[in-house]
Design an enzyme around this catalytic site. Structure first.
Site, mmCIF file in Angstrom:
data_model
loop_
_atom_site.group_PDB
_atom_site.id
_atom_site.type_symbol
_atom_site.label_atom_id
_atom_site.label_comp_id
_atom_site.label_asym_id
_atom_site.label_seq_id
_atom_site.Cartn_x
_atom_site.Cartn_y
_atom_site.Cartn_z
ATOM 1 C CD1 TRP A 1 -14.418 1.890 2.019
ATOM 2 C CD2 TRP A 1 -13.075 2.939 2.171
ATOM 3 N NE1 TRP A 1 -13.928 1.385 3.492
ATOM 4 C CE2 TRP A 1 -12.589 2.181 3.337
ATOM 5 C CE3 TRP A 1 -11.419 3.264 1.563
ATOM 6 C CZ2 TRP A 1 -11.921 2.391 4.235
ATOM 7 C CZ3 TRP A 1 -10.205 4.310 2.952
ATOM 8 C CH2 TRP A 1 -10.479 3.553 3.945
ATOM 9 C CD GLU B 1 -8.985 -2.057 -1.057
ATOM 10 O OE1 GLU B 1 -8.122 -2.484 -0.169
ATOM 11 O OE2 GLU B 1 -10.504 -1.550 -0.714
ATOM 12 C CB CYS C 1 -12.236 -2.804 5.918
ATOM 13 S SG CYS C 1 -12.911 -1.820 4.936
ATOM 14 C CD GLU D 1 -10.278 -4.145 11.145
ATOM 15 O OE1 GLU D 1 -11.468 -3.399 11.773
ATOM 16 O OE2 GLU D 1 -9.699 -4.410 10.190
ATOM 17 C CD GLU E 1 -6.265 0.817 0.513
ATOM 18 O OE1 GLU E 1 -5.970 -0.541 -0.194
ATOM 19 O OE2 GLU E 1 -6.150 -0.370 1.971
ATOM 20 C CG HIS F 1 -4.864 -5.178 -3.096
ATOM 21 N ND1 HIS F 1 -4.846 -4.176 -3.272
ATOM 22 C CD2 HIS F 1 -5.702 -5.202 -1.855
ATOM 23 C CE1 HIS F 1 -4.722 -3.261 -2.754
ATOM 24 N NE2 HIS F 1 -5.884 -3.786 -1.646
ATOM 25 C CG HIS G 1 -6.611 -7.088 2.402
ATOM 26 N ND1 HIS G 1 -6.338 -6.164 2.958
ATOM 27 C CD2 HIS G 1 -6.768 -6.057 0.988
ATOM 28 C CE1 HIS G 1 -6.036 -5.225 3.048
ATOM 29 N NE2 HIS G 1 -5.758 -4.748 1.255
ATOM 30 C CE1 TYR H 1 -10.953 2.055 -2.111
ATOM 31 C CE2 TYR H 1 -12.020 0.221 -2.126
ATOM 32 C CZ TYR H 1 -11.828 1.532 -1.245
ATOM 33 O OH TYR H 1 -10.660 1.106 -0.404
ATOM 34 C CG HIS I 1 -1.832 -1.462 1.373
ATOM 35 N ND1 HIS I 1 -2.366 -2.208 1.098
ATOM 36 C CD2 HIS I 1 -3.856 -0.535 0.777
ATOM 37 C CE1 HIS I 1 -3.132 -3.113 0.852
ATOM 38 N NE2 HIS I 1 -3.870 -2.078 0.942
#
Length: 195
Positions: free
Chosen positions: A164, A121, A73, A93, A119, A38, A75, A110, A31
């Site tokens: 986002w 993604e 959020c 989190e 970002e 990704h 991955h 986005y 990043h």
């Protein structure tokens, strides 16, 4: 330090424009100003009263610090299903167990930039249900707030909202309140991830 420990060796799934897996890369090193396209996800968590959990990203996060956004959020790891990734990240989190996961926006893509970090993604959007209060990982989450749907929509007028979140709300608001969001077809997900 839950988040710091769990993300040190984390890898992201790199995608081509069709959503095919073209390899992996270390998350921590990927990043930057030229972040590769990704796989990611966004989740909106709803409690028994129909309130939505909003979170503020930790002030010292490298990407998009301090912005207010959706619940969690993350991955998907290589080979990890989207459901498993959401479940893992919400637990890491926020210390919450998520149930009743519903795929809402399988094709959301986005690109956004803040302070030189990009970002980029393919970021499917998922709704889940949770009970109890978050126990936040301070390395990931600075603060949180439960909001009714009007309160969630009010964040659109706040300059601290994540880009986002603002883009996703353009698709989500017409669907009604979160408990009304219809389930989307998992075949519309990028080929790189299973539901």
């Amino acid at each position: 330090m839950r988040g710091r420990m769990s993300t040190m060796g984390e890898r992201i799934v790199l995608l081509d424009e069709a959503g095919q897996d073209i390899g992996t890369a270390p998350k921590a090193e990927s990043h930057h100003g030229d972040t590769p396209f990704h796989l990611a996800f966004s989740s909106y968590l709803v409690n028994a009263d129909g309130l939505v959990l909003l979170t503020q990203r930790a002030h010292d996060k490298r990407s998009f610090p301090s912005v207010w956004t959706n619940s969690a959020c993350g991955h998907p790891a290589p080979g990890e299903s989207l459901r498993a990734a959401v479940t893992r990240r919400v637990k890491d989190e926020l210390g919450l167990a998520v149930t009743d996961l519903t795929l809402v926006l399988p094709e959301f893509v986005y690109r956004a930039e803040m302070r030189g970090v990009v970002e980029h993604e393919w970021c499917p959007v998922v709704r889940g249900r949770v009970t109890g209060e978050p126990v936040r990982d301070p390395a990931e989450v600075e603060a949180f707030a439960w909001r009714d749907w009007d309160g969630v929509r009010a964040l659109l007028d706040d300059p601290s909202a994540s880009p986002w979140f603002v883009e996703q709300m353009g698709y989500l608001v017409p669907l009604g309140s979160p408990l009304e969001w219809p389930a989307a077809d998992p075949s519309l997900l990028p080929p790189a991830v299973l539901w």
